[in-house]
Motif scaffolding. Structure first.
Motif, PDB file in Angstrom:
ATOM      1  N   LYS A  84     -23.706 -19.989 -13.267  1.00  0.00           N
ATOM      2  CA  LYS A  84     -23.499 -18.986 -14.438  1.00  0.00           C
ATOM      3  C   LYS A  84     -23.010 -20.469 -15.553  1.00  0.00           C
ATOM      4  O   LYS A  84     -22.754 -20.079 -16.578  1.00  0.00           O
ATOM      5  N   PRO A  89     -29.070 -19.239 -19.597  1.00  0.00           N
ATOM      6  CA  PRO A  89     -28.574 -18.039 -19.027  1.00  0.00           C
ATOM      7  C   PRO A  89     -29.741 -17.173 -18.163  1.00  0.00           C
ATOM      8  O   PRO A  89     -30.179 -16.766 -17.038  1.00  0.00           O
ATOM      9  N   LEU A 139     -24.486 -12.973 -13.950  1.00  0.00           N
ATOM     10  CA  LEU A 139     -25.716 -13.560 -14.750  1.00  0.00           C
ATOM     11  C   LEU A 139     -26.116 -12.890 -15.604  1.00  0.00           C
ATOM     12  O   LEU A 139     -26.887 -13.345 -16.901  1.00  0.00           O
ATOM     13  N   ARG A 142     -24.215 -12.619 -19.193  1.00  0.00           N
ATOM     14  CA  ARG A 142     -24.316 -13.282 -19.922  1.00  0.00           C
ATOM     15  C   ARG A 142     -25.683 -13.636 -20.396  1.00  0.00           C
ATOM     16  O   ARG A 142     -25.491 -14.449 -21.809  1.00  0.00           O
ATOM     17  N   ALA A 143     -26.344 -13.541 -20.118  1.00  0.00           N
ATOM     18  CA  ALA A 143     -27.956 -12.898 -20.156  1.00  0.00           C
ATOM     19  C   ALA A 143     -28.610 -12.746 -21.441  1.00  0.00           C
ATOM     20  O   ALA A 143     -28.655 -12.808 -22.681  1.00  0.00           O
TER      21      ALA A 143
END
Length: 197
Positions: A84, A89, A139, A142-143
């Motif tokens: 992360k 991302p 993850l 975050r993307a």
């Protein structure tokens, strides 16, 4: 000394801890090969310990399988934390999913013993599902926040898709095929320029 259930017990000795770690590493290697050579005796030989040492740490075949599986799940959880902050991302999501496919490859020789845990409500299933969805969720969020992946997909959706992709794991070349499919799938979830070039 450690207090347990009103009894005092000693902390494990350093050599006992080393032996346990060697057994887990050896079991991962042996079980990833699968087949008839995936015996407890092969694990002990690979770890260069006696079979009695193996049984002191893991009294049943299932307990060894479960310990290897838990260790792999923990590694995937730790990997999400590392990715992360260390990768873009979408690349982090892709790398984590590839690592999860490797976990399936490691489980190849353990599938019979783990079938109950995988397909029925159990403590092992709950533990692994929670750890994996939490790790992937970090993850994925975050993307999505970076505007690089669709927001209408959940970690559970991704894990279910991954399980489906790995369904043909007994066929030759399945690992390479699934890794390729993971890339196609991740690209399909990307928004605009975040897709792999």
């Amino acid at each position: 000394m450690v207090e347990r259930n009103g009894k005092t017990s000693r902390k494990p000795r350093a050599d006992a801890i080393r032996n346990r770690e060697r057994l887990l590493a050896a079991a991962k290697t042996v079980f990833s090969r699968g087949g008839s050579e995936a015996s407890l005796e092969a694990v002990a030989r690979q770890a260069e310990v006696g079979i009695g040492t193996l049984y002191r740490h893991f009294p049943t075949r299932e307990s060894l399988f479960e310990a290897v599986y838990r260790q792999e799940v923990d590694h995937l959880s730790e990997l999400a934390e590392q990715l992360k902050d260390g990768m873009e991302p979408v690349d982090a999501v892709r790398r984590w999913l590839h690592a999860n496919v490797q976990l399936v490859a490691t489980k190849k020789g353990m599938l019979t013993a783990l079938a109950l845990a995988a397909y029925a409500p159990s403590e092992l299933y709950a533990y692994s599902f929670d750890r994996l969805t939490t790790a992937l969720g970090i993850l994925l969020a975050r993307a999505v926040a970076a505007g690089q992946m669709r927001a209408d997909i959940t970690p559970e959706d991704l894990l279910r898709a991954l399980v489906g992709m790995c369904y043909m794991r007994d066929h030759p070349g399945w690992l390479e095929a699934v890794q390729r499919l993971v890339d196609v799938f991740v690209d399909g979830l990307c928004v605009g320029a975040a897709k792999a070039g």
